[in-house]
Design a protein around this motif. Structure first.
Motif, PDB file in Angstrom:
ATOM      1  N   PRO A 166      20.521  43.836  38.603  1.00 10.44           N
ATOM      2  CA  PRO A 166      20.777  43.200  39.942  1.00 10.44           C
ATOM      3  C   PRO A 166      19.729  43.117  40.987  1.00 10.44           C
ATOM      4  O   PRO A 166      19.068  44.070  41.264  1.00 10.44           O
ATOM      5  CB  PRO A 166      22.177  43.968  40.292  1.00 10.44           C
ATOM      6  N   ASP A 167      19.770  42.086  41.517  1.00 10.12           N
ATOM      7  CA  ASP A 167      18.842  41.764  42.668  1.00 10.12           C
ATOM      8  C   ASP A 167      19.791  41.341  43.919  1.00 10.12           C
ATOM      9  O   ASP A 167      19.379  40.567  44.766  1.00 10.12           O
ATOM     10  CB  ASP A 167      17.881  40.835  42.524  1.00 10.12           C
ATOM     11  N   GLN A 168      21.082  41.689  44.057  1.00 15.64           N
ATOM     12  CA  GLN A 168      21.943  41.439  44.618  1.00 15.64           C
ATOM     13  C   GLN A 168      22.980  42.500  44.736  1.00 15.64           C
ATOM     14  O   GLN A 168      23.199  43.234  43.931  1.00 15.64           O
ATOM     15  CB  GLN A 168      22.571  40.030  44.617  1.00 15.64           C
ATOM     16  N   ASN A 169      24.044  42.678  46.119  1.00 13.28           N
ATOM     17  CA  ASN A 169      24.887  43.527  46.033  1.00 13.28           C
ATOM     18  C   ASN A 169      26.328  42.900  46.402  1.00 13.28           C
ATOM     19  O   ASN A 169      26.742  42.986  47.538  1.00 13.28           O
ATOM     20  CB  ASN A 169      24.579  44.740  46.685  1.00 13.28           C
ATOM     21  N   PRO A 170      26.827  42.172  45.430  1.00 18.86           N
ATOM     22  CA  PRO A 170      27.967  41.180  46.046  1.00 18.86           C
ATOM     23  C   PRO A 170      29.364  42.238  46.269  1.00 18.86           C
ATOM     24  O   PRO A 170      29.237  43.376  45.514  1.00 18.86           O
ATOM     25  CB  PRO A 170      28.259  40.092  44.976  1.00 18.86           C
ATOM     26  N   GLY A 171      30.087  41.443  47.122  1.00 17.23           N
ATOM     27  CA  GLY A 171      31.160  42.480  47.258  1.00 17.23           C
ATOM     28  C   GLY A 171      32.100  42.238  46.064  1.00 17.23           C
ATOM     29  O   GLY A 171      32.145  41.573  44.973  1.00 17.23           O
ATOM     30  N   ILE A 172      33.345  42.944  45.875  1.00 15.55           N
ATOM     31  CA  ILE A 172      34.044  42.929  44.739  1.00 15.55           C
ATOM     32  C   ILE A 172      35.329  42.181  44.804  1.00 15.55           C
ATOM     33  O   ILE A 172      35.877  42.202  46.183  1.00 15.55           O
ATOM     34  CB  ILE A 172      34.695  44.573  44.468  1.00 15.55           C
ATOM     35  N   ARG A 173      35.467  41.239  43.987  1.00 16.18           N
ATOM     36  CA  ARG A 173      36.278  39.968  44.271  1.00 16.18           C
ATOM     37  C   ARG A 173      37.922  40.763  44.177  1.00 16.18           C
ATOM     38  O   ARG A 173      37.987  41.312  43.131  1.00 16.18           O
ATOM     39  CB  ARG A 173      36.206  38.801  43.300  1.00 16.18           C
ATOM     40  N   PRO A 174      38.685  40.602  45.179  1.00 20.22           N
ATOM     41  CA  PRO A 174      40.117  41.092  45.010  1.00 20.22           C
ATOM     42  C   PRO A 174      40.781  40.454  43.934  1.00 20.22           C
ATOM     43  O   PRO A 174      40.553  39.373  43.243  1.00 20.22           O
ATOM     44  CB  PRO A 174      40.764  40.803  46.321  1.00 20.22           C
ATOM     45  N   ARG A 175      41.716  41.394  43.391  1.00 22.05           N
ATOM     46  CA  ARG A 175      42.401  40.867  42.141  1.00 22.05           C
ATOM     47  C   ARG A 175      43.848  40.791  42.389  1.00 22.05           C
ATOM     48  O   ARG A 175      44.424  41.149  43.534  1.00 22.05           O
ATOM     49  CB  ARG A 175      42.541  41.895  40.908  1.00 22.05           C
ATOM     50  N   LEU A 176      44.577  39.968  41.830  1.00 25.56           N
ATOM     51  CA  LEU A 176      46.238  39.694  41.779  1.00 25.56           C
ATOM     52  C   LEU A 176      47.026  41.156  42.131  1.00 25.56           C
ATOM     53  O   LEU A 176      46.458  42.081  41.623  1.00 25.56           O
ATOM     54  CB  LEU A 176      46.761  38.758  40.831  1.00 25.56           C
ATOM     55  N   PRO A 177      47.857  41.016  42.779  1.00 24.05           N
ATOM     56  CA  PRO A 177      48.738  42.235  42.862  1.00 24.05           C
ATOM     57  C   PRO A 177      49.039  42.768  41.393  1.00 24.05           C
ATOM     58  O   PRO A 177      49.528  42.033  40.576  1.00 24.05           O
ATOM     59  CB  PRO A 177      49.917  42.029  43.912  1.00 24.05           C
ATOM     60  N   GLN A 178      48.959  44.139  41.418  1.00 23.50           N
ATOM     61  CA  GLN A 178      49.398  44.719  40.225  1.00 23.50           C
ATOM     62  C   GLN A 178      51.011  44.093  39.721  1.00 23.50           C
ATOM     63  O   GLN A 178      51.057  44.097  38.418  1.00 23.50           O
ATOM     64  CB  GLN A 178      49.126  46.199  39.801  1.00 23.50           C
ATOM     65  N   GLY A 179      52.023  44.073  40.623  1.00 28.00           N
ATOM     66  CA  GLY A 179      53.288  43.749  40.351  1.00 28.00           C
ATOM     67  C   GLY A 179      53.150  42.592  39.652  1.00 28.00           C
ATOM     68  O   GLY A 179      54.224  41.992  39.331  1.00 28.00           O
ATOM     69  N   SER A 180      52.175  41.620  40.020  1.00 25.50           N
ATOM     70  CA  SER A 180      52.024  40.189  39.414  1.00 25.50           C
ATOM     71  C   SER A 180      51.889  40.138  37.830  1.00 25.50           C
ATOM     72  O   SER A 180      52.154  39.298  37.462  1.00 25.50           O
ATOM     73  CB  SER A 180      51.321  39.223  40.202  1.00 25.50           C
ATOM     74  N   VAL A 181      51.116  41.117  37.542  1.00 24.30           N
ATOM     75  CA  VAL A 181      50.631  41.142  36.272  1.00 24.30           C
ATOM     76  C   VAL A 181      51.315  42.331  35.279  1.00 24.30           C
ATOM     77  O   VAL A 181      51.347  42.151  33.970  1.00 24.30           O
ATOM     78  CB  VAL A 181      49.176  41.425  36.122  1.00 24.30           C
ATOM     79  N   LEU A 182      51.947  43.288  35.934  1.00 24.83           N
ATOM     80  CA  LEU A 182      52.506  44.246  35.161  1.00 24.83           C
ATOM     81  C   LEU A 182      54.055  44.263  34.987  1.00 24.83           C
ATOM     82  O   LEU A 182      54.675  44.334  36.161  1.00 24.83           O
ATOM     83  CB  LEU A 182      52.066  45.556  35.686  1.00 24.83           C
ATOM     84  N   HIS A 183      54.518  44.075  33.957  1.00 31.78           N
ATOM     85  CA  HIS A 183      56.008  43.862  33.592  1.00 31.78           C
ATOM     86  C   HIS A 183      56.651  45.087  33.072  1.00 31.78           C
ATOM     87  O   HIS A 183      55.778  45.676  32.337  1.00 31.78           O
ATOM     88  CB  HIS A 183      56.486  42.658  33.295  1.00 31.78           C
ATOM     89  N   HIS A 184      57.996  45.237  33.270  1.00 28.24           N
ATOM     90  CA  HIS A 184      58.527  46.530  32.735  1.00 28.24           C
ATOM     91  C   HIS A 184      59.425  46.041  31.737  1.00 28.24           C
ATOM     92  O   HIS A 184      60.391  45.540  32.145  1.00 28.24           O
ATOM     93  CB  HIS A 184      58.921  47.604  33.646  1.00 28.24           C
ATOM     94  N   GLY A 185      59.440  46.088  30.398  1.00 31.10           N
ATOM     95  CA  GLY A 185      60.489  45.711  29.422  1.00 31.10           C
ATOM     96  C   GLY A 185      60.617  44.331  28.976  1.00 31.10           C
ATOM     97  O   GLY A 185      60.736  43.737  28.134  1.00 31.10           O
ATOM     98  N   THR A 186      60.698  43.390  30.275  1.00 35.72           N
ATOM     99  CA  THR A 186      60.841  42.259  30.086  1.00 35.72           C
ATOM    100  C   THR A 186      59.964  41.567  31.060  1.00 35.72           C
ATOM    101  O   THR A 186      59.616  42.124  32.012  1.00 35.72           O
ATOM    102  CB  THR A 186      62.125  41.564  30.059  1.00 35.72           C
TER     103      THR A 186
END
Length: 247
Positions: A166-186
């Motif tokens: 790397p010749d740069q140090n970009p910020g970490i792009r935020p991800r979706l809230p975990q509740g939006s991608v993690l489901h339990h059971g259904t």
């Protein structure tokens, strides 16, 4: 948090590379790590083409939307879904007997195998202090890329990957809230709109900071624009011409 989790949580795409080579030993280690990824029924239906020649990288950059980091990175990897090898392996035992190598299921297996191996390789590269960025642009003019790489039937480039220091140090792009991608059971979509709104605020703030305070569109606005545009509609015809998804 252990070292592995810290590495995973700090991933960022690198689009500017130092003028420092990736050694052949490093490359072999990166690919070896990729080969240790899970594979459906041990099919290992992928191949990798490493490109280091400056002129070849220039050509591939032009075919991939003129992304300059393809030319600047020391190594450009093209990760291919590969059922050609599977077909040849079967022919030694099946002779003229028909197969289902051209099924949609096998297409999915090969594509997933390539993605799993590539992500293993990405983490391995980052553990060495290298950076990567995936390049979906190799599918912009996929027939020309396939011809340039001399890909046989039943092989297609899923994506490229720039690798280098790397010749740069970009910020970490935020991800979706975990509740939006993690489901339990259904699957529970009852809070999707609320979670998207929350992420829009986070994403807009990140993009505004990244651009030095310029106005920024939200994530959902970006996604709406993406959905409304015809993108790579040539893919289905190309894949079927290459022998994929015949049934």
């Amino acid at each position: 948090m252990n070292e592995t989790l810290s590495l995973l949580m700090n991933h960022r795409s690198i689009r500017k590379y130092a003028d420092r080579p990736v050694t052949e030993e490093q490359l072999k280690t990166i690919i070896a790590a990729g080969q240790m990824a899970s594979s459906s029924s041990s099919v290992q239906a992928y191949s990798v083409i490493a490109v280091t020649d400056s002129e070849q990288k220039r050509v591939l950059s032009a075919l991939s939307g003129n992304q300059r980091y393809i030319e600047e990175c020391p190594v450009f990897l093209i990760w291919c879904a590969d059922l050609f090898r599977l077909k040849k392996a079967g022919e030694a035992h099946l002779g003229d007997q028909g197969t289902y190598v051209d099924s949609t299921e096998n297409f999915i297996v090969a594509t997933v195998d390539a993605a799993l191996a590539a992500q293993n390789a990405a983490v391995a590269a980052e553990s060495m202090g290298l950076g990567i960025v995936y390049i979906g642009g190799v599918r912009n003019q996929i027939a020309e890329v396939a011809e340039h790489l001399k890909l046989p039937e039943l092989v297609y480039p899923v994506f490229g990957m720039c690798v280098g220091y790397p010749d740069q140090n970009p910020g970490i792009r935020p991800r979706l809230p975990q509740g939006s991608v993690l489901h339990h059971g259904t699957y529970d979509g009852s809070k999707t709109a609320e979670e998207v709104k929350s992420y829009d605020d986070t994403y807009t703030e990140y993009m505004r900071a990244r651009s030095g305070g310029k106005p920024a569109a939200s994530w959902s606005q970006f996604m709406a624009k993406r959905l409304a545009e015809p993108v790579r509609l040539h893919m289905k015809d190309f894949l079927q011409e290459k022998g994929f998804m015949k049934r």
